[in-house]
Design a protein around this motif. Structure first.
Motif, PDB file in Angstrom:
ATOM      1  N   SER A  15       0.836  -1.226   0.114  1.00 53.42           N
ATOM      2  CA  SER A  15       0.102  -0.164   0.022  1.00 53.42           C
ATOM      3  C   SER A  15       0.992   1.163   0.029  1.00 53.42           C
ATOM      4  O   SER A  15       0.626   2.137  -0.693  1.00 53.42           O
ATOM      5  CB  SER A  15      -0.981  -0.056   1.291  1.00 53.42           C
ATOM      6  OG  SER A  15      -0.237   0.181   2.444  1.00 53.42           O
ATOM      7  N   PHE A  19       0.647   4.038  -2.812  1.00 58.49           N
ATOM      8  CA  PHE A  19       0.428   5.335  -2.704  1.00 58.49           C
ATOM      9  C   PHE A  19       1.479   6.312  -3.068  1.00 58.49           C
ATOM     10  O   PHE A  19       1.314   7.526  -3.665  1.00 58.49           O
ATOM     11  CB  PHE A  19       0.114   5.647  -1.230  1.00 58.49           C
ATOM     12  CG  PHE A  19      -0.288   6.914  -0.660  1.00 58.49           C
ATOM     13  CD1 PHE A  19      -1.279   7.356  -1.060  1.00 58.49           C
ATOM     14  CD2 PHE A  19       0.795   7.777  -0.103  1.00 58.49           C
ATOM     15  CE1 PHE A  19      -1.688   8.896  -0.617  1.00 58.49           C
ATOM     16  CE2 PHE A  19       0.279   9.153   0.568  1.00 58.49           C
ATOM     17  CZ  PHE A  19      -0.795   9.587   0.007  1.00 58.49           C
ATOM     18  N   SER A  26       1.201  12.022  -9.757  1.00 53.49           N
ATOM     19  CA  SER A  26       0.028  13.156  -9.793  1.00 53.49           C
ATOM     20  C   SER A  26       0.541  14.562  -9.520  1.00 53.49           C
ATOM     21  O   SER A  26       0.262  15.422  -9.957  1.00 53.49           O
ATOM     22  CB  SER A  26      -1.010  12.835  -9.062  1.00 53.49           C
ATOM     23  OG  SER A  26      -0.582  12.767  -7.717  1.00 53.49           O
ATOM     24  N   ILE A  38      -3.862   9.848  -9.030  1.00 49.47           N
ATOM     25  CA  ILE A  38      -4.884  10.150  -8.079  1.00 49.47           C
ATOM     26  C   ILE A  38      -5.514   8.748  -7.863  1.00 49.47           C
ATOM     27  O   ILE A  38      -5.526   8.042  -6.690  1.00 49.47           O
ATOM     28  CB  ILE A  38      -5.800  10.941  -8.339  1.00 49.47           C
ATOM     29  CG1 ILE A  38      -5.368  12.246  -8.342  1.00 49.47           C
ATOM     30  CG2 ILE A  38      -7.025  10.862  -7.590  1.00 49.47           C
ATOM     31  CD1 ILE A  38      -5.964  13.847  -8.863  1.00 49.47           C
ATOM     32  N   VAL A  39      -5.708   7.975  -9.040  1.00 52.87           N
ATOM     33  CA  VAL A  39      -6.408   6.610  -8.796  1.00 52.87           C
ATOM     34  C   VAL A  39      -5.594   5.445  -8.090  1.00 52.87           C
ATOM     35  O   VAL A  39      -5.903   4.636  -7.252  1.00 52.87           O
ATOM     36  CB  VAL A  39      -6.786   6.052 -10.211  1.00 52.87           C
ATOM     37  CG1 VAL A  39      -7.340   4.686 -10.129  1.00 52.87           C
ATOM     38  CG2 VAL A  39      -7.894   6.958 -10.798  1.00 52.87           C
ATOM     39  N   GLY A  41      -2.810   6.174  -6.154  1.00 47.24           N
ATOM     40  CA  GLY A  41      -2.741   6.541  -4.655  1.00 47.24           C
ATOM     41  C   GLY A  41      -3.811   6.427  -3.958  1.00 47.24           C
ATOM     42  O   GLY A  41      -3.656   5.867  -2.886  1.00 47.24           O
ATOM     43  N   SER A  42      -5.079   6.416  -4.578  1.00 49.97           N
ATOM     44  CA  SER A  42      -6.340   6.234  -3.837  1.00 49.97           C
ATOM     45  C   SER A  42      -6.210   4.590  -3.570  1.00 49.97           C
ATOM     46  O   SER A  42      -6.885   4.025  -2.268  1.00 49.97           O
ATOM     47  CB  SER A  42      -7.559   6.381  -4.647  1.00 49.97           C
ATOM     48  OG  SER A  42      -7.384   7.695  -4.588  1.00 49.97           O
ATOM     49  N   LEU A  45      -4.372   3.840  -0.456  1.00 47.74           N
ATOM     50  CA  LEU A  45      -4.729   4.301   0.745  1.00 47.74           C
ATOM     51  C   LEU A  45      -5.821   3.129   1.127  1.00 47.74           C
ATOM     52  O   LEU A  45      -5.991   2.843   2.285  1.00 47.74           O
ATOM     53  CB  LEU A  45      -5.606   5.493   0.506  1.00 47.74           C
ATOM     54  CG  LEU A  45      -4.615   6.812   0.621  1.00 47.74           C
ATOM     55  CD1 LEU A  45      -5.489   8.101   0.373  1.00 47.74           C
ATOM     56  CD2 LEU A  45      -4.077   6.561   2.129  1.00 47.74           C
ATOM     57  N   LEU A  46      -6.732   2.766  -0.060  1.00 48.55           N
ATOM     58  CA  LEU A  46      -7.762   1.665   0.328  1.00 48.55           C
ATOM     59  C   LEU A  46      -7.154   0.307   0.666  1.00 48.55           C
ATOM     60  O   LEU A  46      -7.500  -0.224   1.684  1.00 48.55           O
ATOM     61  CB  LEU A  46      -8.428   1.535  -0.918  1.00 48.55           C
ATOM     62  CG  LEU A  46      -9.694   0.463  -0.811  1.00 48.55           C
ATOM     63  CD1 LEU A  46     -10.768   1.156   0.004  1.00 48.55           C
ATOM     64  CD2 LEU A  46     -10.182   0.247  -2.358  1.00 48.55           C
TER      65      LEU A  46
END
Length: 126
Positions: A15, A19, A26, A38-39, A41-42, A45-46
């Motif tokens: 993760s 990230f 980005s 952004i996708v 990195g998200s 985070l998820l």
């Protein structure tokens, strides 16, 4: 090594790498990959949030207990990360090298001060 330690190690590393790669994609305009960054990195985070849930499940930790102290420690950790990141941005993007290094070192010290905070919070539960 225990099962929960291995799971935390792999999920945390995966993760964190996702990230970091997403944020680099980005933030650097040369790549022209803001949306993809952004996708990614998200997703990182998820996976980090899933790691937290899996860790609690493997350790039979039960539900989270929010206390005033845990909220303050969480808020302090977010502020420390922002200070550390601001130092990196000042050094690499804005070109203020000495000031950025100073702010980055302040952020590192703030992050290192989290270690005794977490150790003291674990002792009080035992």
């Amino acid at each position: 090594m225990e099962k929960k330690s291995i799971v935390n190690l792999f999920m945390g590393t995966f993760s964190g790498v996702l990230f970091a790669i997403g944020m680099c994609m980005s933030m650097v305009p040369l790549f022209h990959l803001q949306l993809a960054g952004i996708v990614i990195g998200s997703i990182g985070l998820l996976i980090g949030l899933v790691q937290l849930i899996v860790h609690r499940w493997i350790a039979n930790g039960g539900r989270f207990k929010l206390t005033f102290k845990s909220v303050l420690v969480g808020l302090f950790s977010v502020i420390a990360l922002i200070v550390f990141g601001a130092g990196m941005v000042m050094t690499m993007i804005w070109g203020t090298f000495l000031l950025g290094v100073g702010v980055g070192i302040l952020g590192m010290v703030m992050l290192l001060s989290l270690i005794p905070m977490f150790k003291n919070s674990n002792r009080s539960k035992a």
